[in-house]
Design a protein around this motif. Structure first.
Motif, mmCIF file in Angstrom:
data_model
loop_
_atom_site.group_PDB
_atom_site.id
_atom_site.type_symbol
_atom_site.label_atom_id
_atom_site.label_comp_id
_atom_site.label_asym_id
_atom_site.label_seq_id
_atom_site.Cartn_x
_atom_site.Cartn_y
_atom_site.Cartn_z
ATOM 1 N N ILE A 284 0.817 -1.211 0.000
ATOM 2 C CA ILE A 284 0.000 0.000 0.000
ATOM 3 C C ILE A 284 0.850 1.259 0.000
ATOM 4 O O ILE A 284 0.631 2.174 -0.808
ATOM 5 N N PHE A 285 1.832 1.327 0.871
ATOM 6 C CA PHE A 285 2.618 2.556 0.987
ATOM 7 C C PHE A 285 3.772 2.616 -0.004
ATOM 8 O O PHE A 285 4.293 3.702 -0.287
ATOM 9 N N GLY A 286 4.160 1.468 -0.547
ATOM 10 C CA GLY A 286 5.307 1.451 -1.446
ATOM 11 C C GLY A 286 4.975 1.536 -2.913
ATOM 12 O O GLY A 286 5.887 1.629 -3.744
ATOM 13 N N ASN A 287 3.690 1.514 -3.266
ATOM 14 C CA ASN A 287 3.296 1.537 -4.677
ATOM 15 C C ASN A 287 2.284 2.649 -4.921
ATOM 16 O O ASN A 287 1.089 2.468 -4.653
ATOM 17 N N PRO A 288 2.721 3.791 -5.421
ATOM 18 C CA PRO A 288 1.796 4.912 -5.635
ATOM 19 C C PRO A 288 0.799 4.626 -6.746
ATOM 20 O O PRO A 288 1.164 4.079 -7.792
ATOM 21 N N PRO A 289 -0.467 4.970 -6.544
ATOM 22 C CA PRO A 289 -1.437 4.856 -7.638
ATOM 23 C C PRO A 289 -1.181 5.973 -8.651
ATOM 24 O O PRO A 289 -0.589 7.011 -8.318
ATOM 25 N N ARG A 290 -1.605 5.766 -9.870
ATOM 26 C CA ARG A 290 -1.330 6.779 -10.897
ATOM 27 C C ARG A 290 -2.039 8.092 -10.617
ATOM 28 O O ARG A 290 -1.640 9.140 -11.124
ATOM 29 N N GLU A 291 -3.080 8.063 -9.793
ATOM 30 C CA GLU A 291 -3.789 9.298 -9.464
ATOM 31 C C GLU A 291 -3.012 10.177 -8.485
ATOM 32 O O GLU A 291 -3.346 11.344 -8.294
ATOM 33 N N ASP B 298 -7.477 -2.290 6.082
ATOM 34 C CA ASP B 298 -8.376 -1.172 6.373
ATOM 35 C C ASP B 298 -7.641 -0.019 7.043
ATOM 36 O O ASP B 298 -7.853 1.144 6.699
ATOM 37 N N LEU B 299 -6.780 -0.330 7.998
ATOM 38 C CA LEU B 299 -6.065 0.737 8.688
ATOM 39 C C LEU B 299 -5.088 1.432 7.745
ATOM 40 O O LEU B 299 -4.978 2.664 7.753
ATOM 41 N N CYS B 300 -4.388 0.669 6.921
ATOM 42 C CA CYS B 300 -3.468 1.288 5.963
ATOM 43 C C CYS B 300 -4.228 2.184 4.983
ATOM 44 O O CYS B 300 -3.780 3.291 4.661
ATOM 45 N N LEU B 301 -5.370 1.725 4.517
ATOM 46 C CA LEU B 301 -6.189 2.557 3.634
ATOM 47 C C LEU B 301 -6.705 3.791 4.368
ATOM 48 O O LEU B 301 -6.827 4.873 3.784
ATOM 49 N N HIS B 302 -7.003 3.640 5.647
ATOM 50 C CA HIS B 302 -7.434 4.773 6.461
ATOM 51 C C HIS B 302 -6.330 5.834 6.515
ATOM 52 O O HIS B 302 -6.603 7.040 6.392
ATOM 53 N N LEU B 303 -5.093 5.403 6.681
ATOM 54 C CA LEU B 303 -3.987 6.359 6.706
ATOM 55 C C LEU B 303 -3.826 7.057 5.360
ATOM 56 O O LEU B 303 -3.573 8.259 5.297
ATOM 57 N N VAL B 304 -3.974 6.300 4.274
ATOM 58 C CA VAL B 304 -3.921 6.911 2.941
ATOM 59 C C VAL B 304 -5.047 7.921 2.778
ATOM 60 O O VAL B 304 -4.859 9.024 2.233
ATOM 61 N N HIS C 9 -4.200 11.573 1.801
ATOM 62 C CA HIS C 9 -4.395 11.880 0.380
ATOM 63 C C HIS C 9 -5.848 12.008 -0.049
ATOM 64 O O HIS C 9 -6.113 12.338 -1.211
ATOM 65 N N GLY C 10 -6.784 11.731 0.858
ATOM 66 C CA GLY C 10 -8.190 11.875 0.513
ATOM 67 C C GLY C 10 -8.828 10.588 0.034
ATOM 68 O O GLY C 10 -8.158 9.590 -0.259
ATOM 69 N N ALA C 11 -10.163 10.645 -0.070
ATOM 70 C CA ALA C 11 -10.941 9.449 -0.400
ATOM 71 C C ALA C 11 -10.668 8.942 -1.811
ATOM 72 O O ALA C 11 -10.638 7.732 -2.051
ATOM 73 N N LEU C 12 -10.490 9.851 -2.768
ATOM 74 C CA LEU C 12 -10.287 9.437 -4.158
ATOM 75 C C LEU C 12 -9.057 8.549 -4.288
ATOM 76 O O LEU C 12 -9.090 7.491 -4.920
ATOM 77 N N ARG D 263 -9.136 -0.264 -5.054
ATOM 78 C CA ARG D 263 -9.495 -0.924 -6.314
ATOM 79 C C ARG D 263 -8.329 -1.750 -6.835
ATOM 80 O O ARG D 263 -8.517 -2.848 -7.367
ATOM 81 N N ARG D 264 -7.114 -1.211 -6.703
ATOM 82 C CA ARG D 264 -5.950 -1.961 -7.160
ATOM 83 C C ARG D 264 -5.799 -3.263 -6.392
ATOM 84 O O ARG D 264 -5.363 -4.283 -6.916
ATOM 85 N N LEU D 265 -6.167 -3.222 -5.114
ATOM 86 C CA LEU D 265 -6.089 -4.412 -4.271
ATOM 87 C C LEU D 265 -7.311 -5.310 -4.426
ATOM 88 O O LEU D 265 -7.397 -6.348 -3.764
ATOM 89 N N VAL D 266 -8.255 -4.894 -5.268
ATOM 90 C CA VAL D 266 -9.529 -5.592 -5.445
ATOM 91 C C VAL D 266 -10.225 -5.697 -4.089
ATOM 92 O O VAL D 266 -10.676 -6.760 -3.653
ATOM 93 N N MET D 267 -10.280 -4.559 -3.423
ATOM 94 C CA MET D 267 -10.907 -4.457 -2.108
ATOM 95 C C MET D 267 -12.026 -3.432 -2.175
ATOM 96 O O MET D 267 -12.004 -2.531 -3.023
ATOM 97 N N PRO D 268 -13.025 -3.530 -1.283
ATOM 98 C CA PRO D 268 -14.005 -2.449 -1.178
ATOM 99 C C PRO D 268 -13.335 -1.224 -0.600
ATOM 100 O O PRO D 268 -12.244 -1.311 -0.023
ATOM 101 N N PRO D 269 -13.938 -0.034 -0.750
ATOM 102 C CA PRO D 269 -13.373 1.160 -0.118
ATOM 103 C C PRO D 269 -13.153 0.910 1.361
ATOM 104 O O PRO D 269 -13.825 0.092 1.978
ATOM 105 N N HIS D 270 -12.191 1.640 1.940
ATOM 106 C CA HIS D 270 -11.798 1.336 3.317
ATOM 107 C C HIS D 270 -12.982 1.430 4.262
ATOM 108 O O HIS D 270 -13.820 2.307 4.143
#
Length: 318
Positions: A23-30, A161-167, A171-174, A181-188
């Motif tokens: 999660i923290f080591g791979n930036p999304p393109r957005e 979930d916690l890692c996504l919460h920190l993101v 960086h915001g919800a988007l 989505r990259r992890l094929v997970m529901p939103p945090h």
């Protein structure tokens, strides 16, 4: 870029460490405005599950990080080394945000970071965490806790979930939803949601209540009383109560309510039914009753649960 230091020391489990790095080591393109600078910190090479991990920075770098992630330890009966305890405490005192994943909370507890704070860990170890660190306010039911500078997550998926919460915080919800989505997970998921809803339905189908439980599960949309169930089982309500406690660990009406809530979860996830319709389909009667019982059992309201879990193509309400 903000620095995230992943602690790679001690006897660790690989899932939580791998999740944090993914999660923290791979930036999304957005993430066009920058991402995290991830440091893998430890005193030397370490076994992480079946893998050998070689940190690229020493423990002293924890104190320079913006966020420190403490993954799960493999054996809570092995005390963390004074070196690790001191490094995590020093990082927090230097201003780092410290987050534990699963049993990593035991290291935070040893460092005194849980004193006076809400905390969680895997439900199976929550009682032990509370016993060892009585000044911590241990909540065994939630996915994660956020005290600002100290955060804790429950087991496995809750670490995501916690890692996504920190993101989301950084960086915001988007962006957080893009990572999900990259992890094929529901939103945090909100941290207050229950780790799980117990479903005391015995795996074996040859127990004394097997036929009755199946009969009830087919009629969750109808009013049912203990007397109704006792008549179906051809026994007295009192004897039925004893059988329910023996087989499911719950009184009949509590078991029935749990099944209604679980059915409501399924409908909220997989259909576009209104809360009012879900209430009727699960025998709750009214949306008010459903919201009250759902929040009490799951920890979040039905609408919040739906936003996090409903499928991408729900079946419309008939």
């Amino acid at each position: 870029m903000p620095t995230v230091a992943l602690l790679a020391a001690g006897d660790l489990l690989h899932f939580e460490l791998g999740v944090a790095y993914e999660i923290f080591g791979n930036p999304p393109r957005e993430a066009v405005d920058g991402w995290y600078d991830v440091l893998l910190c430890g005193p030397g090479p370490v076994r992480v599950g079946p893998f050998r991990v070689e940190p690229d920075h020493g423990l002293e770098h924890l104190a320079t990080a913006d966020t420190v992630i403490v993954p799960a330890c493999a054996d809570i009966d092995v005390p963390p080394s004074p070196e690790l305890v001191d490094a995590v405490r020093t990082a927090h005192e230097a201003g780092a945000r410290v987050a534990s994943l699963c049993t990593g909370a035991f290291l935070l507890g040893a460092a005194g970071l849980l004193d006076g704070r809400r905390a969680t860990t895997h439900w199976a170890h929550a009682e032990e965490l509370s016993t060892r660190h009585p000044r911590a306010v241990v909540d065994p039911d939630v996915l994660y806790t956020d005290n600002g500078s100290v955060l804790t997550a429950a087991g496995k998926a809750a670490a995501v979930d916690l890692c996504l919460h920190l993101v989301h915080l950084d960086h915001g919800a988007l962006i957080a939803n893009s990572v999900a989505r990259r992890l094929v997970m529901p939103p945090h998921r909100p941290g207050g949601q229950a780790q799980f809803v117990a479903s005391p339905v015995p795996a074996r189908g040859d127990h004394v209540l097997a036929d009755l439980l199946a009969w009830v599960l087919e009629r969750l949309d109808r009013p049912l009383t203990v007397a109704d169930m006792a008549r179906k089982a051809n026994t007295s309500p009192r004897h039925l109560g004893r059988q329910f406690r023996s087989v499911t660990g719950q009184p009949p009406l509590q078991w029935l309510l749990t099944q209604r809530v679980r059915r409501a979860q399924e409908l909220l996830e997989a259909t576009g039914m209104s809360v009012e319709s879900v209430a009727l389909a699960t025998g709750m009667g009214t949306a008010t009753t459903l919201r009250r019982q759902f929040k009490r059992t799951v920890g979040v309201p039905p609408d919040t649960y739906r936003r996090a879990f409903r499928s991408a193509n729900p079946t419309p309400d008939p």
